[in-house]
Design a protein around this motif. Structure first.
Motif, PDB file in Angstrom:
ATOM      1  N   PHE A   1       0.829  -1.200   0.000  1.00 37.54           N
ATOM      2  CA  PHE A   1       0.000   0.000   0.000  1.00 37.54           C
ATOM      3  C   PHE A   1       0.867   1.255   0.000  1.00 37.54           C
ATOM      4  O   PHE A   1       0.548   2.247  -0.668  1.00 37.54           O
ATOM      5  N   SER A  19      -1.728   5.749  -3.588  1.00 35.32           N
ATOM      6  CA  SER A  19      -2.915   5.641  -2.734  1.00 35.32           C
ATOM      7  C   SER A  19      -3.112   6.801  -1.770  1.00 35.32           C
ATOM      8  O   SER A  19      -4.086   6.824  -1.022  1.00 35.32           O
ATOM      9  N   HIS A  78      -6.407   8.608  -1.271  1.00 33.70           N
ATOM     10  CA  HIS A  78      -7.527   7.766  -0.826  1.00 33.70           C
ATOM     11  C   HIS A  78      -7.465   7.441   0.665  1.00 33.70           C
ATOM     12  O   HIS A  78      -8.286   6.672   1.162  1.00 33.70           O
ATOM     13  N   VAL A  79      -6.484   8.025   1.362  1.00 28.97           N
ATOM     14  CA  VAL A  79      -6.373   7.832   2.804  1.00 28.97           C
ATOM     15  C   VAL A  79      -7.301   8.821   3.511  1.00 28.97           C
ATOM     16  O   VAL A  79      -7.182  10.032   3.301  1.00 28.97           O
ATOM     17  N   THR A  84      -6.062   5.398   7.527  1.00 29.87           N
ATOM     18  CA  THR A  84      -6.382   4.084   6.961  1.00 29.87           C
ATOM     19  C   THR A  84      -5.858   3.009   7.903  1.00 29.87           C
ATOM     20  O   THR A  84      -4.857   3.210   8.580  1.00 29.87           O
ATOM     21  N   ASN A 104      -9.540   0.167   4.894  1.00 29.51           N
ATOM     22  CA  ASN A 104     -10.516   1.239   4.730  1.00 29.51           C
ATOM     23  C   ASN A 104      -9.914   2.394   3.951  1.00 29.51           C
ATOM     24  O   ASN A 104      -8.724   2.709   4.079  1.00 29.51           O
ATOM     25  N   LEU A 105     -10.731   3.014   3.106  1.00 31.85           N
ATOM     26  CA  LEU A 105     -10.339   4.144   2.262  1.00 31.85           C
ATOM     27  C   LEU A 105     -11.415   5.221   2.377  1.00 31.85           C
ATOM     28  O   LEU A 105     -12.509   4.964   2.885  1.00 31.85           O
ATOM     29  N   LEU A 132     -14.282   5.975  -6.765  1.00 35.94           N
ATOM     30  CA  LEU A 132     -13.848   4.702  -6.180  1.00 35.94           C
ATOM     31  C   LEU A 132     -14.950   3.651  -6.287  1.00 35.94           C
ATOM     32  O   LEU A 132     -14.702   2.519  -6.717  1.00 35.94           O
ATOM     33  N   TYR A 160     -19.575   0.592   1.970  1.00 37.55           N
ATOM     34  CA  TYR A 160     -19.223   1.997   2.181  1.00 37.55           C
ATOM     35  C   TYR A 160     -20.371   2.762   2.811  1.00 37.55           C
ATOM     36  O   TYR A 160     -21.528   2.323   2.798  1.00 37.55           O
ATOM     37  N   TYR A 187     -14.849   0.281   2.896  1.00 35.74           N
ATOM     38  CA  TYR A 187     -14.081  -0.882   3.345  1.00 35.74           C
ATOM     39  C   TYR A 187     -13.972  -1.879   2.198  1.00 35.74           C
ATOM     40  O   TYR A 187     -14.971  -2.224   1.561  1.00 35.74           O
ATOM     41  N   ALA A 231      -7.994  -3.243  -3.458  1.00 30.56           N
ATOM     42  CA  ALA A 231      -8.109  -1.794  -3.300  1.00 30.56           C
ATOM     43  C   ALA A 231      -7.273  -1.052  -4.340  1.00 30.56           C
ATOM     44  O   ALA A 231      -7.733  -0.077  -4.947  1.00 30.56           O
ATOM     45  N   ILE A 242      -8.426   1.564  -7.176  1.00 28.42           N
ATOM     46  CA  ILE A 242      -7.879   2.915  -7.180  1.00 28.42           C
ATOM     47  C   ILE A 242      -7.272   3.274  -8.534  1.00 28.42           C
ATOM     48  O   ILE A 242      -7.500   4.352  -9.081  1.00 28.42           O
TER      49      ILE A 242
END
Length: 306
Positions: A149, A154, A157-158, A163, A225-226, A232, A272, A284, A297, A301
């Protein structure tokens, strides 16, 4: 990483400390250096060095009450002729066994072999333990997933709350059976910041979502989790990944999640919520392991295959 046996800790760290402590105790009881050397099985020069040093060895040993008690008992036994070398050896071996059972020798061993850290390892006392090996496998999987990750695009998307990446033991029942990152993973200055290595019981909401999913599909053991976004969720659907929305409110959240998972045909891999007052929108991603959840994920993304 070096492979080091507990016996090496005993020889290199425990034994010199025990000899140094015992040499000083015998010296205080007016033993001559030559006699101390004979008792300890070392040279007189070594005894002289023990007595001249300011420190007596490894602090975790010297400061331990059981170590102090054992050394004093042996010294008193030698001084009063109520203990011979055989009995002294028995006392020291008993102390070593105690220190190897999640004691100071284990603590030193974990420093020398970081792969043992956090496992509650008792390999040298009880042999191979399937439950410990399962914990080790889960922690390893989470570490690798976190590294994956970190190296993916990413950051955006945090969520602001952070996250987390979690993985459950095969028979997980509560959050202490789920390994995750203490303090969560955060985006800082355009980079991913991971505060520490994974530990069991370090997650709340990721663990709760994961455990709820497992009531309907036990094979689900990993989650990440994002932050929720239309892009997304749409990307997940384009990949043919089932999605489901749920209420963001934390009240009775576990029961509602379980109902969501049990009512459908299998567990959606993406669940989500859109947020609420004081609650950030969160998505999630669920899968069979932490590593697979992260791969799913990243695929969502980036819109690219693994």
């Amino acid at each position: 990483m070096s492979l080091q046996l507990p016996s090496e800790i005993v020889v290199d760290r425990f034994l010199p400390t025990a000899r140094s402590m015992l040499a000083r105790e015998l010296h205080e009881r007016e033993f001559a250096q030559r006699e101390i050397a004979t008792r300890l099985g070392v040279s007189q020069a070594a005894v002289s060095k023990y007595l001249a040093e300011k420190r007596t060895g490894e602090d975790r040993f010297t400061e331990h009450p059981r170590m102090q008690e054992t050394i004093a008992t042996i010294a008193d036994g030698f001084a009063t002729n109520t203990m011979d070398e055989y009995e002294a050896l028995a006392e020291l071996l008993d102390l070593i066994r105690t220190f190897e059972d999640r004691g100071p020798i284990c603590a030193v061993h974990e420093e020398e072999m970081p792969a043992l850290e956090g496992l509650g390892c008792d390999l040298c006392v009880r042999g191979r333990n399937p439950s410990v090996e399962a914990e080790r496998d889960v922690l390893t999987n989470v570490r690798q997933a976190v590294r994956r990750f970190e190296n993916a695009p990413s950051v955006e998307h945090v969520p602001n709350v952070g996250t987390n990446i979690g993985m459950a033991l095969p028979n997980a029942k509560n959050p202490t059976d789920v390994a995750a990152i203490p303090g969560r993973i955060h985006a800082m200055r355009g980079q991913i910041y991971v505060p520490s290595d994974p530990e069991f019981g370090a997650s709340e909401h990721v663990a709760e979502t994961l455990l709820a999913a497992r009531t309907a599909e036990p094979a689900i053991r990993g989650a990440i989790n994002l932050v929720t976004s239309e892009a997304l969720i749409e990307s997940a659907r384009e990949w043919g990944i089932d999605t489901a929305a749920f209420d963001a409110d934390y009240g009775d959240r576990d029961r509602r999640l379980r109902m969501l998972f049990e009512e459908g045909e299998g567990v959606p891999r993406v669940v989500y919520h859109e947020g609420a007052f004081g609650i950030e929108p969160i998505t999630y991603v669920l899968d069979r392991s932490a590593g697979e959840a992260v791969e799913t994920a990243i695929r969502i993304i980036t819109g690219e295959a693994d």
